[in-house]
Write a protein that holds these residues in place. Structure first.
Motif, short mmCIF file in Angstrom:
data_model
loop_
_atom_site.label_atom_id
_atom_site.label_comp_id
_atom_site.label_asym_id
_atom_site.label_seq_id
_atom_site.Cartn_x
_atom_site.Cartn_y
_atom_site.Cartn_z
N GLY A 30 -10.10 2.38 -0.43
CA GLY A 30 -10.29 3.79 -0.72
C GLY A 30 -11.57 3.95 -1.53
N PHE A 31 -11.99 5.19 -1.69
CA PHE A 31 -13.26 5.42 -2.39
C PHE A 31 -13.07 6.62 -3.32
CE2 PHE A 31 -17.74 6.95 -2.51
CZ PHE A 31 -18.30 5.80 -3.04
N HIS A 32 -13.38 6.41 -4.59
CA HIS A 32 -13.16 7.49 -5.56
C HIS A 32 -14.12 7.34 -6.72
CE1 HIS A 32 -11.30 10.51 -7.94
NE2 HIS A 32 -10.82 9.67 -8.82
N LEU A 39 -5.93 -1.18 -2.66
CA LEU A 39 -4.54 -0.96 -3.04
C LEU A 39 -3.84 -2.31 -3.22
CD1 LEU A 39 -2.76 1.58 -3.41
CD2 LEU A 39 -1.83 1.12 -1.14
N LEU A 40 -3.30 -2.53 -4.41
CA LEU A 40 -2.65 -3.82 -4.69
C LEU A 40 -1.25 -3.62 -5.26
CD1 LEU A 40 -5.52 -5.93 -6.32
CD2 LEU A 40 -4.71 -5.96 -3.96
N LEU A 41 -0.45 -4.65 -5.11
CA LEU A 41 0.91 -4.65 -5.66
C LEU A 41 1.02 -5.70 -6.74
CD1 LEU A 41 2.73 -4.54 -2.23
CD2 LEU A 41 2.88 -2.74 -3.96
N ARG A 68 3.36 1.13 10.00
CA ARG A 68 4.64 1.37 9.31
C ARG A 68 4.59 0.82 7.89
NH1 ARG A 68 8.16 -2.35 8.70
NH2 ARG A 68 7.56 -3.55 10.54
N ILE A 69 4.10 -0.40 7.77
CA ILE A 69 4.02 -1.04 6.45
C ILE A 69 3.18 -0.20 5.50
CG2 ILE A 69 3.00 -3.00 5.24
CD1 ILE A 69 3.83 -4.64 7.84
N LEU A 70 2.05 0.28 5.99
CA LEU A 70 1.17 1.05 5.12
C LEU A 70 1.70 2.45 4.85
CD1 LEU A 70 -2.47 0.06 5.92
CD2 LEU A 70 -0.90 -0.72 4.15
N GLU A 71 2.45 2.98 5.80
CA GLU A 71 3.04 4.29 5.54
C GLU A 71 4.03 4.18 4.37
OE1 GLU A 71 4.71 6.18 8.96
OE2 GLU A 71 5.25 8.00 7.83
N GLU A 72 4.74 3.08 4.31
CA GLU A 72 5.67 2.88 3.20
C GLU A 72 4.95 2.77 1.87
OE1 GLU A 72 7.86 -0.59 4.32
OE2 GLU A 72 8.77 0.39 6.06
N ARG A 73 3.76 2.21 1.87
CA ARG A 73 3.02 1.99 0.61
C ARG A 73 2.17 3.19 0.21
NH1 ARG A 73 6.03 0.41 -0.31
NH2 ARG A 73 6.86 -1.32 0.86
N THR A 74 1.77 4.00 1.18
CA THR A 74 0.78 5.04 0.89
C THR A 74 1.26 6.45 1.19
OG1 THR A 74 -0.15 5.04 3.13
CG2 THR A 74 -1.05 3.45 1.57
N GLY A 75 2.32 6.58 1.99
CA GLY A 75 2.74 7.89 2.44
C GLY A 75 1.93 8.42 3.59
N LEU A 76 0.85 7.72 3.94
CA LEU A 76 -0.01 8.19 5.02
C LEU A 76 0.45 7.69 6.39
CD1 LEU A 76 -3.59 7.63 3.55
CD2 LEU A 76 -2.44 9.81 3.94
N ASP A 77 0.27 8.53 7.37
CA ASP A 77 0.54 8.13 8.75
C ASP A 77 -0.78 8.08 9.50
OD1 ASP A 77 1.86 7.43 10.97
OD2 ASP A 77 2.67 9.41 11.42
N GLU A 138 6.65 -4.32 -9.23
CA GLU A 138 6.85 -3.36 -10.30
C GLU A 138 5.76 -2.29 -10.29
OE1 GLU A 138 4.70 -5.66 -14.01
OE2 GLU A 138 6.74 -6.25 -13.42
N LEU A 139 4.75 -2.51 -9.49
CA LEU A 139 3.59 -1.62 -9.54
C LEU A 139 2.84 -1.67 -8.22
CD1 LEU A 139 2.38 0.12 -11.81
CD2 LEU A 139 0.84 -1.77 -12.33
N CYS A 140 2.41 -0.50 -7.79
CA CYS A 140 1.52 -0.42 -6.64
C CYS A 140 0.42 0.54 -7.02
CB CYS A 140 2.28 0.08 -5.40
SG CYS A 140 1.22 0.36 -3.96
N THR A 141 -0.82 0.06 -7.05
CA THR A 141 -1.88 0.92 -7.56
C THR A 141 -3.25 0.50 -7.04
OG1 THR A 141 -2.83 1.85 -9.58
CG2 THR A 141 -2.24 -0.48 -9.62
#
Lengths: 253, 253
Positions: A30-32, A39-41, A68-77, A138-141
């Motif tokens: 991502g870029f911000h 994105l790491l866990l 599917r895996i990334l949708e679970e982690r990011t909410g994005l489809d 415990e964390l995804c960020t």
DNA sequence: AACAATGGTGTATAAAGTACACAATTGTAA
DNA sequence: TTACAATTGTGTACTTTATACACCATTGTT
């Protein structure tokens, strides 16, 4: 860390639903604020971090699994995904095996298997992502590219390979549609390129080159309100962008 | 086509030795008489052909598996191999399943599984290869790139992807050391590039560009004996070649 | 009003890519 | 023997692309 019972339950479930020996690991960029992010866990009770990953269901196409895996982690489809390598060293994932080897028999531990991991990298809209930890973490960020923690297993290698691939892609494909907001200024886009390549580019030559690709539309009105001269706003011409994705550019940076 | 008994025996063996769900398919390129060649297998009782392929042993690195598989087909060891994609469509390999579904129960048929196939392409010395059919095939032989038979399963896609990848590599990596004899003339090397790219290149500009890469040594003596002017002989400077492989070039054709 | 910071545009120069010409060598046909 | 075709080596003009750098415009601050 899972309890013994949780691990066994997870393993039974996994054995039923997932293909043996195959995993997927994703490097999500991502870029911000002028910074490249990944994105790491953070697994429970661990110093080091992990890339988001998962497994492939028995009748699921692998690209769909990655989605599917990334949708679970990011909410994005419908994430922009690029398969870039498969990591197949026999010892690449002994970690979870070692962790439980004294308490759970290998037969009952899904992670005791050998796994080949398919590497995908993803380019996503930073603001669209709502990071969501999985049951082992415990964390995804987001983490800055220049402030990366240590990674478990061979995830350093996977990450590095993804970044190298992305840099290579930059030479013959447009990048940015999935990483930038809808409207952006030329200096903002340039910052993206500079961050990915990790080097400064000449402002004027960058502008000429990018415009030469013919994939940008310039808005009527420049962006007002900031200090200094108001910059023009650009957006990607999706048709031409898609075409450039398929056709590719020439030359290199 | 195997008998029922042969299939069951093979399956038992495979189950013991190989990783489930993973296969390897290789696109082996050779170059001879100005023609690009691909090594193909003709299965018994089939119209269409197959790429050489195989499976990964339970504790074997995948690159080693690809090497082993190709050694069996070509007699060559230490082959130049490049992993280029993994093909994971759930229905990509139903072929052998359908073939036996009425006579052998899926449980006993190794090929009834879903397989993800790791694609490797290889560049080899045409004269070094002694094609050797496997137990399922009646024939293993070189085929011209412009005289390709129909291929089974998704092997057309795998082949096409390999060729596309090779063409892309041409833009930023040296190619030829594994495909050309030790000494060769500039027109011969040009023919290789033209064959891979499937287009004519300017003789003089090609020479300048290739020499500009600085990976060739020119022999003292030109090649005598042929009709027409005696061409110089070149060989690759292995050190510089290897370095260029790692470092890469710029630009494109 | 001067200034700093940022952004838009232009231009001179260098490097790389493209197109084409000509001379040299060798076997073959007249 | 000579003319010729085929092939290879080398050079040169032209075009395109890449790089380096200069100048002006806009906006908020001092």
């Amino acid at each position: 860390m899972l309890t013994k019972e949780q691990l066994i339950e997870y393993s039974e479930d996994a054995r039923k639903n997932y293909l043996d020996h195959i995993s997927i690991d994703c490097v999500v960029f991502g870029f911000h604020e002028g910074q490249m992010k990944v994105l790491l866990l953070k697994p429970q009770d661990e110093e080091k971090w992990l890339l988001p990953g998962g497994f492939v269901m028995k009748a699921e196409p692998i690209e769909m699994a990655a989605n599917r895996i990334l949708e679970e982690r990011t909410g994005l489809d419908k994430i922009f995904l690029q398969q870039f390598h498969i990591f197949g060293d026999p010892d690449r994932a002994k970690f979870h095996h070692d962790l439980y080897k004294d308490t759970v028999p290998d037969q009952q531990n899904w992670f005791a298997k050998r796994f080949l991991s398919i590497g995908y990298y993803a380019l996503v809209d930073f603001f669209g992502v709502v990071p969501q930890a999985d049951q082992f973490s415990e964390l995804c960020t987001w983490r800055d590219l220049d402030d990366m923690p240590g990674l478990l297993l061979d995830h350093e290698l996977i990450f590095k390979t993804a970044l190298d691939t992305l840099r290579l892609q930059l030479n013959y494909q447009p990048i940015g549609y999935n990483l930038m907001p809808r409207e952006f200024t030329m200096p903002e886009l340039q910052k993206l390129y500079e961050t990915i390549l990790d080097k400064k580019l000449d402002r004027r030559n960058f502008q000429r080159r990018i415009l030469g690709f013919g994939i940008l539309n310039r808005a009527e009105q420049p962006r007002k309100g900031g200090a200094h001269k108001a910059p023009y706003l650009y957006s990607f011409d999706l048709d031409k962008y898609q075409n450039a994705l398929t056709e590719g550019f020439k030359g290199g940076w």
